[in-house]
Design an enzyme around this catalytic site. Structure first.
Site, short mmCIF file in Angstrom:
data_model
loop_
_atom_site.label_atom_id
_atom_site.label_comp_id
_atom_site.label_asym_id
_atom_site.label_seq_id
_atom_site.Cartn_x
_atom_site.Cartn_y
_atom_site.Cartn_z
CG ASP A 25 -2.07 -1.13 1.36
OD1 ASP A 25 -2.84 -1.25 0.02
OD2 ASP A 25 -2.61 -1.59 2.29
NE ARG A 104 -1.84 2.42 13.14
CZ ARG A 104 -1.34 1.30 12.63
NH1 ARG A 104 -0.33 1.72 12.85
NH2 ARG A 104 -1.78 0.48 12.32
CG ASP A 133 -4.99 1.82 11.11
OD1 ASP A 133 -5.67 2.53 12.58
OD2 ASP A 133 -4.92 1.08 11.15
CB SER A 182 -3.67 -8.19 7.02
OG SER A 182 -3.17 -6.44 7.38
N1 ARG Z 1 -8.91 -4.23 14.71
C1 ARG Z 1 -7.19 -3.52 15.07
C2 ARG Z 1 -7.79 -1.99 15.62
O1 ARG Z 1 -8.19 -1.14 14.21
C3 ARG Z 1 -6.61 -3.53 14.63
C4 ARG Z 1 -6.06 -3.40 13.14
C5 ARG Z 1 -4.81 -3.93 12.93
N2 ARG Z 1 -4.56 -4.19 11.32
C6 ARG Z 1 -3.80 -4.90 10.68
N3 ARG Z 1 -3.72 -4.60 9.82
N4 ARG Z 1 -3.83 -6.27 11.13
O2 ARG Z 1 -7.20 -1.12 16.50
#
Ligand code: ARG
Length: 415
Positions: A25, A104, A133, A182
Protein backbone atom coordinates in the site's frame (compact mmCIF):
# COMPACT_ATOMS: atom_id res chain seq x y z
CA UNK A 1 -9.48 3.56 -10.30
CA UNK A 2 -11.51 6.69 -9.71
CA UNK A 3 -10.02 10.12 -10.33
CA UNK A 4 -9.60 12.07 -7.15
CA UNK A 5 -10.38 15.75 -6.90
CA UNK A 6 -7.63 17.25 -4.83
CA UNK A 7 -6.90 20.93 -5.07
CA UNK A 8 -3.18 20.18 -4.90
CA UNK A 9 -2.85 18.69 -8.38
CA UNK A 10 -1.36 21.99 -9.45
CA UNK A 11 1.09 22.26 -6.56
CA UNK A 12 4.68 22.77 -7.59
CA UNK A 13 7.91 22.15 -5.68
CA UNK A 14 5.82 20.69 -2.99
CA UNK A 15 6.90 18.01 -0.57
CA UNK A 16 4.70 15.40 1.04
CA UNK A 17 5.46 13.15 4.03
CA UNK A 18 4.15 9.61 3.78
CA UNK A 19 3.61 7.16 6.64
CA UNK A 20 5.81 4.47 5.19
CA UNK A 21 6.07 0.77 6.05
CA UNK A 22 7.54 -0.63 2.85
CA UNK A 23 4.43 -2.76 2.29
CA UNK A 24 2.45 -2.76 -0.95
CA UNK A 25 0.00 0.00 0.00
CA UNK A 26 2.56 2.58 1.05
CA UNK A 27 4.98 1.62 -1.74
CA UNK A 28 2.48 2.37 -4.50
CA UNK A 29 1.63 5.63 -2.74
CA UNK A 30 5.13 6.96 -3.49
CA UNK A 31 4.76 7.37 -7.29
CA UNK A 32 1.03 8.09 -6.97
CA UNK A 33 1.64 11.11 -4.76
CA UNK A 34 3.66 12.59 -7.61
CA UNK A 35 1.55 11.39 -10.54
CA UNK A 36 -1.90 11.93 -9.10
CA UNK A 37 -1.37 14.66 -6.55
CA UNK A 38 1.31 16.72 -8.26
CA UNK A 39 3.92 16.57 -5.50
CA UNK A 40 7.55 16.92 -6.54
CA UNK A 41 9.05 15.15 -3.62
CA UNK A 42 7.92 12.40 -1.27
CA UNK A 43 9.60 11.60 2.03
CA UNK A 44 8.84 8.37 3.88
CA UNK A 45 8.55 8.23 7.66
CA UNK A 46 8.56 5.01 9.68
CA UNK A 47 7.85 5.29 13.38
CA UNK A 48 9.22 2.73 15.79
CA UNK A 49 6.55 1.63 18.26
CA UNK A 50 8.17 -1.74 18.81
CA UNK A 51 7.69 -3.50 15.48
CA UNK A 52 10.01 -6.44 14.75
CA UNK A 53 13.44 -5.52 13.37
CA UNK A 54 12.61 -7.17 10.04
CA UNK A 55 9.93 -4.56 9.38
CA UNK A 56 12.46 -1.74 9.58
CA UNK A 57 14.84 -3.63 7.31
CA UNK A 58 12.00 -4.03 4.82
CA UNK A 59 11.13 -0.34 5.01
CA UNK A 60 14.79 0.66 4.62
CA UNK A 61 15.35 -1.60 1.65
CA UNK A 62 12.17 -0.61 -0.13
CA UNK A 63 12.85 3.08 0.49
CA UNK A 64 16.32 2.68 -0.95
CA UNK A 65 15.07 0.83 -4.01
CA UNK A 66 12.50 3.58 -4.54
CA UNK A 67 15.07 6.33 -4.03
CA UNK A 68 12.85 7.59 -1.23
CA UNK A 69 14.26 9.89 1.44
CA UNK A 70 13.44 7.88 4.55
CA UNK A 71 13.22 8.88 8.20
CA UNK A 72 12.90 6.51 11.15
CA UNK A 73 11.61 7.98 14.42
CA UNK A 74 11.91 6.12 17.71
CA UNK A 75 8.67 6.57 19.67
CA UNK A 76 8.91 3.37 21.72
CA UNK A 77 9.20 5.08 25.08
CA UNK A 78 6.30 7.45 24.53
CA UNK A 79 4.19 4.55 23.32
CA UNK A 80 5.19 2.29 26.23
CA UNK A 81 4.14 5.00 28.67
CA UNK A 82 0.75 5.29 27.01
CA UNK A 83 0.37 1.51 27.21
CA UNK A 84 1.10 1.58 30.93
CA UNK A 85 -1.36 4.46 31.35
CA UNK A 86 -3.94 2.17 29.79
CA UNK A 87 -3.23 -0.35 32.56
CA UNK A 88 -4.17 2.27 35.15
CA UNK A 89 -7.41 2.59 33.21
CA UNK A 90 -7.84 -1.23 32.99
CA UNK A 91 -8.47 -0.41 29.36
CA UNK A 92 -9.71 -2.84 26.77
CA UNK A 93 -12.15 -2.26 23.92
CA UNK A 94 -14.55 -5.20 23.67
CA UNK A 95 -11.72 -7.26 25.17
CA UNK A 96 -8.92 -5.93 22.94
CA UNK A 97 -6.08 -4.18 24.79
CA UNK A 98 -5.88 -1.41 22.16
CA UNK A 99 -2.31 -1.90 20.87
CA UNK A 100 -2.88 -0.74 17.30
CA UNK A 101 -5.35 1.91 18.42
CA UNK A 102 -3.00 3.55 20.92
CA UNK A 103 -0.01 3.37 18.57
CA UNK A 104 -1.71 5.41 15.84
CA UNK A 105 -1.79 8.86 17.44
CA UNK A 106 1.82 8.36 18.58
CA UNK A 107 2.84 7.48 15.01
CA UNK A 108 0.73 10.28 13.53
CA UNK A 109 2.30 12.92 15.78
CA UNK A 110 5.84 11.73 15.02
CA UNK A 111 5.19 11.87 11.27
CA UNK A 112 3.64 15.30 11.57
CA UNK A 113 6.75 16.59 13.39
CA UNK A 114 9.02 15.31 10.62
CA UNK A 115 6.70 16.74 7.95
CA UNK A 116 6.74 20.16 9.59
CA UNK A 117 10.52 20.11 10.14
CA UNK A 118 11.09 19.16 6.51
CA UNK A 119 8.80 21.88 5.18
CA UNK A 120 6.19 19.53 3.74
CA UNK A 121 2.86 20.89 2.58
CA UNK A 122 1.18 17.50 2.48
CA UNK A 123 0.94 14.42 4.68
CA UNK A 124 -0.28 11.00 3.54
CA UNK A 125 -1.14 7.51 4.73
CA UNK A 126 -1.82 4.26 2.88
CA UNK A 127 -4.94 3.23 4.82
CA UNK A 128 -8.07 2.03 3.08
CA UNK A 129 -11.47 3.59 3.59
CA UNK A 130 -12.74 0.65 5.64
CA UNK A 131 -10.62 0.62 8.74
CA UNK A 132 -10.08 2.62 11.89
CA UNK A 133 -6.55 3.78 11.19
CA UNK A 134 -7.49 6.41 8.59
CA UNK A 135 -9.62 8.10 11.25
CA UNK A 136 -6.94 7.87 13.93
CA UNK A 137 -4.22 9.33 11.69
CA UNK A 138 -6.35 12.09 10.32
CA UNK A 139 -7.69 13.14 13.72
CA UNK A 140 -4.11 14.19 14.50
CA UNK A 141 -3.15 15.54 11.08
CA UNK A 142 -6.25 17.61 10.43
CA UNK A 143 -5.20 19.74 13.38
CA UNK A 144 -2.36 21.06 11.15
CA UNK A 145 -2.35 23.18 8.02
CA UNK A 146 -0.97 20.34 5.87
CA UNK A 147 -2.99 18.79 3.08
CA UNK A 148 -4.11 15.36 4.28
CA UNK A 149 -3.96 12.72 1.56
CA UNK A 150 -5.21 9.13 1.57
CA UNK A 151 -4.37 7.81 -1.92
CA UNK A 152 -5.63 4.25 -1.40
CA UNK A 153 -9.00 5.48 -0.20
CA UNK A 154 -9.32 8.50 -2.48
CA UNK A 155 -8.28 6.66 -5.65
CA UNK A 156 -10.35 3.60 -4.70
CA UNK A 157 -7.37 1.25 -5.01
CA UNK A 158 -7.61 -2.51 -4.58
CA UNK A 159 -4.76 -4.86 -3.71
CA UNK A 160 -5.10 -6.40 -7.17
CA UNK A 161 -4.77 -3.01 -8.88
CA UNK A 162 -1.82 -2.11 -6.64
CA UNK A 163 0.02 -5.32 -7.58
CA UNK A 164 -0.48 -4.73 -11.29
CA UNK A 165 0.57 -1.10 -10.96
CA UNK A 166 3.68 -2.10 -8.98
CA UNK A 167 4.61 -4.67 -11.65
CA UNK A 168 4.11 -2.19 -14.42
CA UNK A 169 6.25 0.41 -12.65
CA UNK A 170 8.84 -2.11 -11.49
CA UNK A 171 8.29 -1.13 -7.85
CA UNK A 172 10.08 -3.19 -5.19
CA UNK A 173 7.21 -5.12 -3.59
CA UNK A 174 8.66 -8.62 -3.41
CA UNK A 175 8.86 -10.53 -0.15
CA UNK A 176 7.61 -8.61 2.87
CA UNK A 177 4.02 -8.55 4.06
CA UNK A 178 2.73 -10.60 1.15
CA UNK A 179 1.88 -13.55 3.42
CA UNK A 180 -1.56 -14.87 4.11
CA UNK A 181 -2.48 -12.47 6.86
CA UNK A 182 -2.47 -8.77 7.43
CA UNK A 183 -0.39 -8.22 10.53
CA UNK A 184 0.17 -5.18 12.71
CA UNK A 185 2.74 -5.51 15.46
CA UNK A 186 3.88 -3.13 18.16
CA UNK A 187 5.06 -3.35 21.78
CA UNK A 188 1.57 -3.86 23.18
CA UNK A 189 -0.04 -6.26 20.75
CA UNK A 190 0.19 -8.23 17.57
CA UNK A 191 -2.90 -8.24 15.39
CA UNK A 192 -3.60 -10.80 12.69
CA UNK A 193 -6.46 -10.38 10.27
CA UNK A 194 -7.52 -10.87 6.66
CA UNK A 195 -8.07 -13.71 4.20
CA UNK A 196 -9.87 -16.72 5.68
CA UNK A 197 -9.49 -15.35 9.21
CA UNK A 198 -12.16 -12.84 8.24
CA UNK A 199 -14.71 -15.66 8.31
CA UNK A 200 -15.95 -15.73 11.92
CA UNK A 201 -16.46 -19.50 11.70
CA UNK A 202 -12.92 -20.26 10.52
CA UNK A 203 -10.77 -21.80 13.27
CA UNK A 204 -7.35 -20.09 13.24
CA UNK A 205 -4.42 -22.40 12.60
CA UNK A 206 -1.71 -22.44 15.25
CA UNK A 207 0.74 -20.74 12.90
CA UNK A 208 -0.96 -17.34 13.09
CA UNK A 209 0.58 -17.00 16.56
CA UNK A 210 4.10 -15.72 16.99
CA UNK A 211 4.20 -14.26 20.47
CA UNK A 212 2.39 -17.07 22.26
CA UNK A 213 3.16 -20.77 22.41
CA UNK A 214 0.29 -23.21 22.47
CA UNK A 215 -0.63 -23.51 26.16
CA UNK A 216 0.73 -26.64 27.82
CA UNK A 217 0.26 -28.09 31.31
CA UNK A 218 3.22 -26.06 32.58
CA UNK A 219 2.54 -23.39 35.19
CA UNK A 220 4.49 -20.64 36.92
CA UNK A 221 3.91 -17.59 39.08
CA UNK A 222 5.16 -14.05 38.57
CA UNK A 223 5.05 -11.06 40.91
CA UNK A 224 4.25 -7.57 39.65
CA UNK A 225 4.90 -4.47 41.76
CA UNK A 226 2.81 -1.36 41.17
CA UNK A 227 3.43 2.22 42.28
CA UNK A 228 0.44 4.53 41.94
CA UNK A 229 -1.09 2.06 39.50
CA UNK A 230 2.01 1.95 37.37
CA UNK A 231 3.88 -1.37 37.04
CA UNK A 232 7.49 -0.80 38.03
CA UNK A 233 9.00 -4.19 38.86
CA UNK A 234 8.69 -7.86 38.01
CA UNK A 235 9.77 -10.47 40.57
CA UNK A 236 11.38 -7.69 42.58
CA UNK A 237 13.46 -6.37 39.70
CA UNK A 238 12.86 -2.84 38.40
CA UNK A 239 12.23 -2.24 34.71
CA UNK A 240 11.76 0.77 32.48
CA UNK A 241 8.41 0.72 30.61
CA UNK A 242 9.71 -0.59 27.27
CA UNK A 243 11.79 -3.33 28.88
CA UNK A 244 9.02 -4.29 31.28
CA UNK A 245 6.57 -4.84 28.43
CA UNK A 246 9.12 -6.69 26.28
CA UNK A 247 10.09 -8.94 29.18
CA UNK A 248 6.50 -9.84 30.06
CA UNK A 249 5.56 -10.47 26.43
CA UNK A 250 8.28 -13.02 26.20
CA UNK A 251 7.85 -14.55 29.64
CA UNK A 252 4.05 -14.90 29.60
CA UNK A 253 3.93 -15.66 25.88
CA UNK A 254 5.86 -18.87 26.58
CA UNK A 255 2.89 -19.98 28.71
CA UNK A 256 0.40 -19.26 25.95
CA UNK A 257 -0.98 -16.24 27.81
CA UNK A 258 -2.63 -13.36 25.94
CA UNK A 259 -4.56 -14.64 22.95
CA UNK A 260 -7.82 -12.97 21.94
CA UNK A 261 -10.08 -14.20 19.15
CA UNK A 262 -12.98 -11.79 18.94
CA UNK A 263 -15.62 -9.99 16.95
CA UNK A 264 -14.81 -6.29 16.91
CA UNK A 265 -17.12 -3.39 16.08
CA UNK A 266 -15.10 -0.88 14.11
CA UNK A 267 -15.77 2.83 14.24
CA UNK A 268 -17.50 2.87 10.86
CA UNK A 269 -19.90 0.18 12.01
CA UNK A 270 -18.27 -2.81 10.35
CA UNK A 271 -18.18 -5.92 12.51
CA UNK A 272 -14.93 -7.79 11.92
CA UNK A 273 -13.20 -10.86 13.24
CA UNK A 274 -9.88 -10.10 14.90
CA UNK A 275 -7.11 -12.14 16.44
CA UNK A 276 -4.63 -10.62 18.84
CA UNK A 277 -1.65 -11.61 20.95
CA UNK A 278 -0.76 -9.46 23.98
CA UNK A 279 0.85 -11.45 26.82
CA UNK A 280 2.23 -8.47 28.77
CA UNK A 281 -1.06 -6.59 28.53
CA UNK A 282 -3.01 -9.58 29.83
CA UNK A 283 -0.70 -10.08 32.82
CA UNK A 284 -0.56 -6.40 33.72
CA UNK A 285 -4.29 -5.75 33.33
CA UNK A 286 -5.18 -8.79 35.43
CA UNK A 287 -2.65 -7.98 38.15
CA UNK A 288 -3.58 -4.30 38.26
CA UNK A 289 -7.27 -5.00 38.60
CA UNK A 290 -6.46 -7.53 41.32
CA UNK A 291 -4.66 -4.84 43.31
CA UNK A 292 -7.52 -2.37 42.89
CA UNK A 293 -9.87 -5.01 44.35
CA UNK A 294 -7.77 -4.85 47.52
CA UNK A 295 -7.32 -1.10 47.92
CA UNK A 296 -10.55 0.35 46.53
CA UNK A 297 -13.74 0.85 48.47
CA UNK A 298 -16.83 -0.75 46.99
CA UNK A 299 -18.00 2.63 45.68
CA UNK A 300 -14.70 3.13 43.88
CA UNK A 301 -14.88 -0.35 42.38
CA UNK A 302 -18.41 0.31 41.18
CA UNK A 303 -17.63 3.70 39.70
CA UNK A 304 -14.26 3.33 37.98
CA UNK A 305 -15.44 0.96 35.20
CA UNK A 306 -17.60 3.83 33.88
CA UNK A 307 -14.48 5.97 33.58
CA UNK A 308 -12.52 3.06 32.13
CA UNK A 309 -15.14 2.39 29.49
CA UNK A 310 -15.02 6.00 28.30
CA UNK A 311 -11.21 5.97 28.35
CA UNK A 312 -11.10 2.80 26.22
CA UNK A 313 -13.66 4.21 23.77
CA UNK A 314 -11.62 7.34 23.18
CA UNK A 315 -8.38 5.36 22.96
CA UNK A 316 -9.99 3.06 20.39
CA UNK A 317 -11.00 6.12 18.38
CA UNK A 318 -7.41 7.39 18.55
CA UNK A 319 -8.58 10.49 20.43
CA UNK A 320 -6.07 10.35 23.27
CA UNK A 321 -5.90 14.16 23.34
CA UNK A 322 -9.64 14.72 23.65
CA UNK A 323 -10.50 17.07 26.53
CA UNK A 324 -12.61 14.26 28.01
CA UNK A 325 -9.45 12.11 28.18
CA UNK A 326 -7.74 14.71 30.35
CA UNK A 327 -10.65 14.70 32.77
CA UNK A 328 -10.75 10.91 32.83
CA UNK A 329 -6.98 10.80 33.40
CA UNK A 330 -7.35 13.20 36.30
CA UNK A 331 -9.87 10.87 37.94
CA UNK A 332 -7.79 7.81 37.20
CA UNK A 333 -4.58 9.35 38.54
CA UNK A 334 -6.31 10.44 41.73
CA UNK A 335 -7.75 6.94 42.16
CA UNK A 336 -4.32 5.38 41.68
CA UNK A 337 -2.65 7.17 44.62
CA UNK A 338 -3.23 4.04 46.69
CA UNK A 339 -2.77 1.42 43.98
CA UNK A 340 0.67 0.57 45.29
CA UNK A 341 1.62 -2.96 46.21
CA UNK A 342 2.47 -6.33 44.76
CA UNK A 343 0.36 -8.94 43.07
CA UNK A 344 1.32 -12.49 42.23
CA UNK A 345 -0.33 -14.06 39.24
CA UNK A 346 -0.32 -17.66 38.15
CA UNK A 347 0.15 -18.48 34.49
CA UNK A 348 -1.58 -21.70 33.65
CA UNK A 349 -3.10 -23.19 30.54
CA UNK A 350 -2.89 -19.89 28.67
CA UNK A 351 -4.70 -18.09 31.49
CA UNK A 352 -3.63 -15.57 34.12
CA UNK A 353 -5.08 -15.66 37.61
CA UNK A 354 -4.30 -13.50 40.61
CA UNK A 355 -3.20 -15.74 43.50
CA UNK A 356 -1.84 -13.18 45.98
CA UNK A 357 -2.03 -9.42 46.59
CA UNK A 358 -0.45 -7.15 49.20
CA UNK A 359 -0.60 -3.41 49.83
CA UNK A 360 -0.14 -0.91 52.66
CA UNK A 361 -3.39 0.61 51.42
CA UNK A 362 -5.44 -2.59 51.67
CA UNK A 363 -8.99 -1.81 52.77
CA UNK A 364 -8.89 -4.99 54.73
CA UNK A 365 -8.96 -5.67 58.43
CA UNK A 366 -8.25 -9.18 59.47
CA UNK A 367 -10.08 -8.72 62.76
CA UNK A 368 -13.13 -7.28 60.97
CA UNK A 369 -13.43 -10.14 58.50
CA UNK A 370 -12.46 -12.90 60.91
CA UNK A 371 -14.99 -15.18 62.59
CA UNK A 372 -12.84 -15.33 65.70
CA UNK A 373 -13.19 -11.82 67.10
CA UNK A 374 -16.23 -10.40 68.81
CA UNK A 375 -15.90 -6.66 68.26
CA UNK A 376 -14.55 -4.47 65.47
CA UNK A 377 -13.82 -0.82 66.25
CA UNK A 378 -16.19 -1.07 69.18
CA UNK A 379 -19.00 -2.49 67.05
CA UNK A 380 -20.56 -5.66 68.51
CA UNK A 381 -21.89 -8.54 66.41
CA UNK A 382 -25.38 -7.93 67.76
CA UNK A 383 -25.28 -4.34 66.44
CA UNK A 384 -26.04 -5.89 63.04
CA UNK A 385 -29.46 -7.04 64.27
CA UNK A 386 -31.13 -3.72 63.46
CA UNK A 387 -29.59 -3.67 60.02
CA UNK A 388 -30.74 -7.24 59.41
CA UNK A 389 -34.29 -6.31 60.39
CA UNK A 390 -34.39 -3.45 57.93
CA UNK A 391 -32.63 -5.29 55.12
CA UNK A 392 -35.11 -6.10 52.35
CA UNK A 393 -37.86 -4.10 54.07
CA UNK A 394 -38.93 -2.27 50.94
CA UNK A 395 -39.09 -5.44 48.84
CA UNK A 396 -41.17 -7.23 51.45
CA UNK A 397 -43.55 -4.29 51.63
CA UNK A 398 -43.89 -3.98 47.84
CA UNK A 399 -44.49 -7.71 47.43
CA UNK A 400 -47.14 -7.81 50.11
CA UNK A 401 -48.96 -4.80 48.62
CA UNK A 402 -48.96 -6.54 45.22
CA UNK A 403 -50.27 -9.76 46.73
CA UNK A 404 -53.06 -7.97 48.54
CA UNK A 405 -54.17 -6.26 45.33
CA UNK A 406 -54.34 -9.67 43.65
CA UNK A 407 -56.52 -11.24 46.33
CA UNK A 408 -58.84 -8.27 46.96
CA UNK A 409 -62.25 -8.73 45.27
CA UNK A 410 -62.74 -6.46 42.26
CA UNK A 411 -64.91 -3.41 42.86
CA UNK A 412 -68.29 -3.57 41.21
CA UNK A 413 -68.21 -1.77 37.87
CA UNK A 414 -69.92 1.63 37.79
CA UNK A 415 -72.88 1.94 35.49
N1 ARG B 1 -8.77 -3.78 14.44
C1 ARG B 1 -7.68 -3.27 15.19
C2 ARG B 1 -7.83 -1.80 15.44
O1 ARG B 1 -8.55 -1.15 14.74
C3 ARG B 1 -6.31 -3.65 14.65
C4 ARG B 1 -6.10 -3.62 13.19
C5 ARG B 1 -4.70 -3.99 12.86
N2 ARG B 1 -4.42 -4.02 11.47
C6 ARG B 1 -3.95 -5.10 10.80
N3 ARG B 1 -3.70 -4.97 9.54
N4 ARG B 1 -3.78 -6.26 11.36
O2 ARG B 1 -7.27 -1.24 16.34
Amino acid sequence: MTQHTSDSTTASNQKVALAFSGGLDTTVCVPLLKEEYGYDEVIGVTVDVGQPKAEFAEAEETAEALGLEHYVVDAKEEFAELCLDSVKANATYQGYPLGTAMARPVIAKAILSVAEEQGCTGIAHGCTGKGNDQLRFEAVWRDSSLEVIAPVRELGLTRKWEKEYADEKGLPVEGGNEGDWSIDTNLWSRSVEGKNLEDPSYIPPEDIYEWTDAPTGETTTIEITFENGYPVAVDGESYEPVELIEYLNEFAGAYGVGRTDMMEDRMLGLKVRENYEHPAATVLLEAHEGLEQLVFTKEERDFKPQVENQWAQKAYEGLVDAPLMKSLDAYIDQSQTKVTGTVTVKLQGGMVRVVSRESDFAVYSESAASFNTETVDGIEQEDATGVAKYHGFQSRLANSVAKQAETEPELPADD
